[in-house]
Design an enzyme around this catalytic site. Sequence first.
Site, mmCIF file in Angstrom:
data_model
loop_
_atom_site.group_PDB
_atom_site.id
_atom_site.type_symbol
_atom_site.label_atom_id
_atom_site.label_comp_id
_atom_site.label_asym_id
_atom_site.label_seq_id
_atom_site.Cartn_x
_atom_site.Cartn_y
_atom_site.Cartn_z
ATOM 1 N N GLN A 79 0.839 -1.199 0.000
ATOM 2 C CA GLN A 79 0.000 0.000 0.000
ATOM 3 C C GLN A 79 0.873 1.248 0.000
ATOM 4 O O GLN A 79 1.680 1.449 0.898
ATOM 5 C CB GLN A 79 -0.909 -0.002 1.236
ATOM 6 C CG GLN A 79 -1.784 1.227 1.401
ATOM 7 C CD GLN A 79 -2.453 1.257 2.759
ATOM 8 O OE1 GLN A 79 -1.977 0.637 3.701
ATOM 9 N NE2 GLN A 79 -3.559 1.963 2.860
ATOM 10 N N GLY A 80 0.709 2.113 -0.994
ATOM 11 C CA GLY A 80 1.461 3.355 -1.093
ATOM 12 C C GLY A 80 0.605 4.553 -0.717
ATOM 13 O O GLY A 80 0.097 5.256 -1.604
ATOM 14 N N SER A 93 1.078 6.536 2.967
ATOM 15 C CA SER A 93 1.835 7.464 3.803
ATOM 16 C C SER A 93 3.090 7.971 3.104
ATOM 17 O O SER A 93 3.724 7.264 2.316
ATOM 18 C CB SER A 93 2.237 6.787 5.117
ATOM 19 O OG SER A 93 1.102 6.493 5.897
ATOM 20 N N GLU A 110 -9.219 -1.334 5.494
ATOM 21 C CA GLU A 110 -8.021 -1.417 6.324
ATOM 22 C C GLU A 110 -8.378 -1.302 7.800
ATOM 23 O O GLU A 110 -7.799 -1.969 8.647
ATOM 24 C CB GLU A 110 -7.050 -0.290 5.955
ATOM 25 C CG GLU A 110 -5.782 -0.287 6.785
ATOM 26 C CD GLU A 110 -4.828 0.842 6.413
ATOM 27 O OE1 GLU A 110 -3.663 0.786 6.819
ATOM 28 O OE2 GLU A 110 -5.259 1.779 5.717
ATOM 29 N N GLU A 161 -5.988 8.801 18.251
ATOM 30 C CA GLU A 161 -6.533 10.148 18.416
ATOM 31 C C GLU A 161 -7.336 10.562 17.188
ATOM 32 O O GLU A 161 -8.424 11.155 17.298
ATOM 33 C CB GLU A 161 -5.400 11.142 18.671
ATOM 34 C CG GLU A 161 -4.688 10.968 20.010
ATOM 35 C CD GLU A 161 -3.698 9.800 20.026
ATOM 36 O OE1 GLU A 161 -3.221 9.442 21.113
ATOM 37 O OE2 GLU A 161 -3.418 9.233 18.945
#
Length: 411
Positions: free
Chosen positions: A134-135, A137, A254, A394
């Site tokens: 997975q690309g 971040s 995800e 958060e």
Amino acid sequence: MSASARKDTPEQAEFRQYCRQWLAQHKPGEPPVRLPQSPLEIMTEPQLHYLQAWQKSAYEAGLIGCDYPQEVGGGGRGDCQRIANQEMIAARTPFLPNVIGLGMAAPTVFYHGQEELKRRLLPRLFSGEDIWCQGFSEPGAGSDLASVQTFAERRGDKWVINGHKVWTSLAHFAEWMILLLRTDRSHKYDGLSYFVVPIRAALGKGVTVRPLIKITGETGFNEVIFEDLEVDDSYRLDELGKGWQVAMTTLLHERSAGELQTPRAGGMKSGATHDTNSRSLIELARTTRRGEGRAADDPVLRDRIMRAVIREKAFEQTLRRSRNQALLDHPMRLPLQNKLLASELAQEVADTALAVAGAAGSLYLADDNAPAGGQWPMAYMNSFGMTIAAGTSEVQRNILGERVLGMSKSK
């Protein structure tokens, strides 16, 4: 009979029995190598090959991709993947190595890809022959995913990609990547597009993969550099500028911490070298000496263990709610809630295990005296990544509060 089995339709009950019989006859033996705690930490070719062989045999038997249409390599069944998952977990089979492919790439390609692309990519994804990564971040874009800057410039019917992705699990083995990038710098959200990219074939030809070594010594993470990588427009999913909407499909899967590999839910884990759940936590407390007695006799530790057991049982019941249509009115409600609960529960269980193990909990995998083979300190260190990946705890709470509960935005 389990509660899940009691609710099976006749067709599902027949499929469940088939799964049990097949697994009883074909469950693989002890692996020839030590397996990591999760498929995201596969480090060696022998580990990968053992797990790929298992996934391929399970796929050929009809236990993977069950709910996808037959024309794209699936089993064409209805609501049966969860049954196969339940039976694989009950049989304590090895985990499936193509977790990103099954849990994230498959539903995204299925819902947004062209028909030719689905038929080409999904069968090899289900079988585990093609590993996916997975690309998303980047060094400057993590929880604020819409700020990604990896850019694709259009040149005729081709796109030229330049940029930098990071924390890319399994990129060192992946044939394909699901890639969110920018195609228009003048719009934050509408300037994003979504591609599938054959990165293995492009190594040294526009793609560089570099390992990132964690404090645990594991090398499942990577950074991926794109330098003038040229890809065809046919690898784009959905319309130009719709990348954010496509990414939401990926993220919802995800963040689903329940039953995996269906078009509606994402990823599965089962027996690796050691389970890190409350059952194993109890066993650790029973077998760990503490003075003249056992750790299980310590009332403070007993309270901590029981809190973890109660939370785990509550979470198992929460997962059952994912099939209640009345609770699916908001697409983010259960996936975000489940991801938040699962990641923090794993951290609590691992933290409690180290308290039970005491000083011995600092011993590493290679030490023969390490409790449970040294898996608990590994689980503890990795648990902090779980509360960050796919959006920090958060961020999850903010989204749930603002977009699901309708609370005012935090400052």
